[in-house]
Design a protein around this motif. Structure first.
Motif, PDB file in Angstrom:
ATOM      1  N   LEU A 264      29.486 -17.620  -8.015  1.00  0.00           N
ATOM      2  CA  LEU A 264      28.923 -18.832  -8.615  1.00  0.00           C
ATOM      3  C   LEU A 264      28.873 -20.091  -6.976  1.00  0.00           C
ATOM      4  N   THR A 265      29.994 -20.034  -6.298  1.00  0.00           N
ATOM      5  CA  THR A 265      29.667 -21.399  -5.416  1.00  0.00           C
ATOM      6  C   THR A 265      29.612 -20.411  -4.265  1.00  0.00           C
TER       7      THR A 265
ATOM      8  N   LEU B  92      21.930 -21.227  -1.980  1.00  0.00           N
ATOM      9  CA  LEU B  92      21.089 -21.818  -2.027  1.00  0.00           C
ATOM     10  C   LEU B  92      20.201 -22.945  -1.356  1.00  0.00           C
ATOM     11  N   MET B  93      21.953 -24.155  -0.604  1.00  0.00           N
ATOM     12  CA  MET B  93      21.218 -24.870  -0.318  1.00  0.00           C
ATOM     13  C   MET B  93      21.220 -24.994   0.521  1.00  0.00           C
ATOM     14  N   ARG B  94      21.612 -23.861   2.066  1.00  0.00           N
ATOM     15  CA  ARG B  94      21.056 -23.433   3.363  1.00  0.00           C
ATOM     16  C   ARG B  94      19.145 -22.711   3.605  1.00  0.00           C
TER      17      ARG B  94
ATOM     18  N   GLU C 190      16.523 -24.492   4.814  1.00  0.00           N
ATOM     19  CA  GLU C 190      15.662 -23.940   5.875  1.00  0.00           C
ATOM     20  C   GLU C 190      13.963 -23.842   5.108  1.00  0.00           C
ATOM     21  N   ARG C 191      14.007 -23.905   4.102  1.00  0.00           N
ATOM     22  CA  ARG C 191      12.524 -24.603   3.604  1.00  0.00           C
ATOM     23  C   ARG C 191      12.345 -25.455   4.188  1.00  0.00           C
ATOM     24  N   ASP C 192      12.594 -26.319   3.892  1.00  0.00           N
ATOM     25  CA  ASP C 192      12.221 -27.879   4.410  1.00  0.00           C
ATOM     26  C   ASP C 192      12.269 -28.255   5.873  1.00  0.00           C
ATOM     27  N   HIS C 193      12.934 -28.024   6.864  1.00  0.00           N
ATOM     28  CA  HIS C 193      12.960 -27.853   7.991  1.00  0.00           C
ATOM     29  C   HIS C 193      11.008 -26.922   8.063  1.00  0.00           C
TER      30      HIS C 193
END
Length: 148
Positions: free
Chosen positions: A13-14, A20-22, A26-29
């Motif tokens: 899970l970690t 998911l954060m990575r 990347e999606r935001d960039h």
């Protein structure tokens, strides 16, 4: 056995949360890059096209969104080092202005300096290799420069 299984799920899970954060970052960039590219007010220039072995790419300037640098053929920075973008102001003999630090994945890099800028004041950009926290002024020779 149940305890081991539960602990393993916790690790998984970690790991999933980190991935998911990575991906989200990347999606935001990429969304930010698309906004730059889609806006007709964006000005651009390319650099490094003569020698395919050297860093090459594009610089995009937008008076409201800022500066975006996309570069390829940029090796990973050594441990304890990072790349730093510099803005060279027209007519200024002074030290260039720092415009943020970034890393390369060994092939390419994307860096965005967000916020309004006076596009007409920028003569060129350059990138240097600096200590991992960045510098107030360049401490090494420019790896490349793009005239705007």
């Amino acid at each position: 056995m149940l305890f081991r299984s539960e602990r393993q799920r916790g690790y998984e899970l970690t790991d999933t949360r980190m991935e998911l954060m990575r991906v989200s970052s990347e999606r935001d960039h990429l969304s930010q890059a698309l906004a730059f590219l889609a806006d007709p007010a964006t000005k651009s220039t390319s650099f490094g096209r003569k020698d395919p072995a050297q860093p090459r790419g594009n610089v995009f300037l937008h008076s409201q969104m800022g500066v975006m640098l996309i570069v390829s053929n940029l090796p990973e920075a050594d441990r304890g080092k990072t790349y730093e973008l510099w803005l060279h102001i027209k007519g200024a003999v002074a030290t260039p202005k720092p415009a943020g630090i970034f890393q390369s994945d060994g092939k390419r890099a994307l860096h965005v300096l967000e916020g309004p800028i006076d596009v007409g004041d920028i003569a060129s950009i350059s990138v240097t290799l600096e200590p991992e926290t960045g510098s107030a002024s360049p401490t090494t020779m420019a790896l490349f420069t793009a005239q705007l």
